[in-house]
Motif scaffolding. Structure first.
Motif, PDB file in Angstrom:
ATOM      1  N   LYS A 118     -32.791 -28.912  18.315  1.00 45.08           N
ATOM      2  CA  LYS A 118     -33.528 -27.814  17.676  1.00 45.08           C
ATOM      3  C   LYS A 118     -32.561 -26.776  17.115  1.00 45.08           C
ATOM      4  O   LYS A 118     -32.692 -26.297  15.995  1.00 45.08           O
ATOM      5  N   ARG A 119     -31.566 -26.429  17.953  1.00 42.66           N
ATOM      6  CA  ARG A 119     -30.634 -25.360  17.577  1.00 42.66           C
ATOM      7  C   ARG A 119     -29.769 -25.752  16.376  1.00 42.66           C
ATOM      8  O   ARG A 119     -29.444 -24.916  15.541  1.00 42.66           O
ATOM      9  N   SER A 120     -29.388 -27.029  16.299  1.00 43.69           N
ATOM     10  CA  SER A 120     -28.525 -27.461  15.196  1.00 43.69           C
ATOM     11  C   SER A 120     -29.325 -27.900  13.985  1.00 43.69           C
ATOM     12  O   SER A 120     -28.755 -28.189  12.933  1.00 43.69           O
ATOM     13  N   GLY A 121     -30.646 -27.953  14.118  1.00 45.95           N
ATOM     14  CA  GLY A 121     -31.498 -28.240  12.965  1.00 45.95           C
ATOM     15  C   GLY A 121     -31.666 -29.713  12.645  1.00 45.95           C
ATOM     16  O   GLY A 121     -31.944 -30.070  11.496  1.00 45.95           O
ATOM     17  N   VAL A 122     -31.539 -30.582  13.638  1.00 36.71           N
ATOM     18  CA  VAL A 122     -31.779 -32.011  13.394  1.00 36.71           C
ATOM     19  C   VAL A 122     -33.226 -32.179  12.949  1.00 36.71           C
ATOM     20  O   VAL A 122     -34.147 -31.677  13.602  1.00 36.71           O
ATOM     21  N   THR A 123     -33.424 -32.892  11.840  1.00 38.36           N
ATOM     22  CA  THR A 123     -34.778 -33.063  11.320  1.00 38.36           C
ATOM     23  C   THR A 123     -34.877 -34.387  10.576  1.00 38.36           C
ATOM     24  O   THR A 123     -33.935 -35.181  10.576  1.00 38.36           O
ATOM     25  N   VAL A 124     -36.034 -34.614   9.945  1.00 37.03           N
ATOM     26  CA  VAL A 124     -36.251 -35.870   9.224  1.00 37.03           C
ATOM     27  C   VAL A 124     -35.146 -36.071   8.192  1.00 37.03           C
ATOM     28  O   VAL A 124     -34.885 -35.191   7.378  1.00 37.03           O
ATOM     29  N   GLY A 125     -34.485 -37.198   8.265  1.00 40.87           N
ATOM     30  CA  GLY A 125     -33.442 -37.521   7.285  1.00 40.87           C
ATOM     31  C   GLY A 125     -32.045 -37.090   7.681  1.00 40.87           C
ATOM     32  O   GLY A 125     -31.084 -37.387   6.964  1.00 40.87           O
ATOM     33  N   SER A 126     -31.904 -36.395   8.808  1.00 39.73           N
ATOM     34  CA  SER A 126     -30.564 -35.937   9.227  1.00 39.73           C
ATOM     35  C   SER A 126     -29.661 -37.134   9.505  1.00 39.73           C
ATOM     36  O   SER A 126     -30.088 -38.135  10.082  1.00 39.73           O
ATOM     37  N   ARG A 127     -28.404 -36.971   9.109  1.00 38.22           N
ATOM     38  CA  ARG A 127     -27.384 -37.948   9.495  1.00 38.22           C
ATOM     39  C   ARG A 127     -26.529 -37.289  10.565  1.00 38.22           C
ATOM     40  O   ARG A 127     -25.950 -36.227  10.350  1.00 38.22           O
ATOM     41  N   VAL A 128     -26.492 -37.937  11.724  1.00 38.23           N
ATOM     42  CA  VAL A 128     -26.019 -37.270  12.939  1.00 38.23           C
ATOM     43  C   VAL A 128     -24.863 -38.029  13.582  1.00 38.23           C
ATOM     44  O   VAL A 128     -24.919 -39.243  13.740  1.00 38.23           O
ATOM     45  N   LEU A 129     -23.819 -37.283  13.942  1.00 39.51           N
ATOM     46  CA  LEU A 129     -22.725 -37.822  14.743  1.00 39.51           C
ATOM     47  C   LEU A 129     -22.840 -37.252  16.151  1.00 39.51           C
ATOM     48  O   LEU A 129     -23.030 -36.046  16.324  1.00 39.51           O
ATOM     49  N   ILE A 130     -22.753 -38.112  17.163  1.00 36.89           N
ATOM     50  CA  ILE A 130     -22.737 -37.661  18.560  1.00 36.89           C
ATOM     51  C   ILE A 130     -21.443 -38.160  19.189  1.00 36.89           C
ATOM     52  O   ILE A 130     -21.185 -39.364  19.199  1.00 36.89           O
TER      53      ILE A 130
END
Ligand SMILES: [Zn+2]
Length: 307
Positions: A118-130
């Motif tokens: 939520k805080r980093s703004g992950v949303t529909v279409g986000s490309r995410v590195l963990i």
């Protein structure tokens, strides 16, 4: 684990004997006369950090930053590895029949993941590195997927953990080895996002200083890097590169108002929370449970307090 092994976690220091335990599910044994939302026999996930509800942080909604917050198993407050504990009712969340006690105990770490997404703004279409495929990295993978991320890539030094990450929905994983230079690792991350692309949002879930550096270097210009894992207090960072590329750097601490979301996510049946429960122990074998957890042999070690 930090408290048990070293007597310290971040700036918190254990000064007298302390009962551990903060990822907890429980059954309600009794309620106060003004409690309306819970009754005896309800199964609940307990949010371990109860804020003062009076200070400016609490009043403005960021109660996770309350200076007078009392958290299970954070000195000087005892944790929940006991048969009975007293808890403020507003921070106990009933779980439906479809969520069992083990899953309910995982609502707490799942809430950490919900908060960071939520805080980093992950949303529909986000490309995410963990970075980091330990429990928090894996829960963050699940939460990012639930929030609609369309590409999720995880890094770790442990291939077993990366295998689990792939089974639980990671699009791609990167095994970090000693032979890889930082430059090569950044190149590998870019490659994993394809054709000149880079992650929009990077969530650092390992606490490893090299990963705190990696997320700043690998996130796309104008993207977000958030520090979720806690490692050494001082780390050398490529801050100029992050500044001129306008990478937003965020911190994350616990969660605020994330338990209802995490309970709903668990109730949906779409997350395989059980996949992380690697070992189970009875209360009498607590010490063994902690030894297993410390060895890194498993993911989540469950301790069953009551019969
Ligand atoms: Zn407060």
């Amino acid at each position: 684990m930090h408290y048990w092994a070293t007597g310290q976690c971040g700036t918190f220091i254990v000064r007298e004997p302390m009962i551990l335990g903060h990822e907890t599910s429980a059954v309600v044994e009794a309620v106060g006369c003004e409690v309306k939302h819970l009754k005896v026999g309800d199964r609940v996930a307990t949010e371990p950090a109860v804020p003062c509800e009076r200070c400016s942080y609490c009043r403005s909604g960021v109660y996770n930053l309350c200076p007078d917050i009392a958290c299970h198993a954070t000195p000087p407050y005892h944790g929940t590895l006991v048969k009975y504990f007293l808890h403020r009712a507003a921070y106990a969340f009933k779980v439906p029949d479809s969520v069992d006690n083990e899953e309910a105990a995982m609502i707490e770490p799942l809430s950490v993941a919900v908060h960071s997404c939520k805080r980093s703004g992950v949303t529909v279409g986000s490309r995410v590195l963990i970075t980091g495929a330990g429990p928090i990295g894996i829960y963050t993978l699940m939460a990012a997927r639930a929030y609609g991320a369309t590409r999720v890539v995880l890094t770790d030094i442990n291939e077993e953990r990366l295998k689990l990450a792939r089974e639980l929905g990671a699009d791609q994983t990167i095994l970090v080895t000693k032979e890889l230079t930082e430059e090569e690792l950044v190149a590998k991350v870019k490659e994993a996002f394809g054709d000149g692309e880079q992650p929009d949002i990077s969530l650092e879930c390992s606490g490893a200083p090299s990963c705190s550096r990696l997320v700043l270097l690998a996130t796309k210009s104008g993207g977000v890097a958030i520090q979720v894992g806690l490692g050494p207090p001082n780390v050398s960072l490529p801050i100029a590169d992050a500044a001129i590329r306008e990478v937003t750097i965020l911190g994350a601490f616990r969660y605020k108002d994330c338990f209802p979301t995490a309970v709903a996510m668990a109730a949906s049946g779409k997350l395989n929370l059980k996949a992380l429960a690697s070992h189970r122990f009875d209360f009498k074998d607590c010490l063994e449970a902690y030894k297993v957890a410390k060895s890194g042999a498993g993911m989540k070690v469950i301790i069953k307090v009551t019969e």
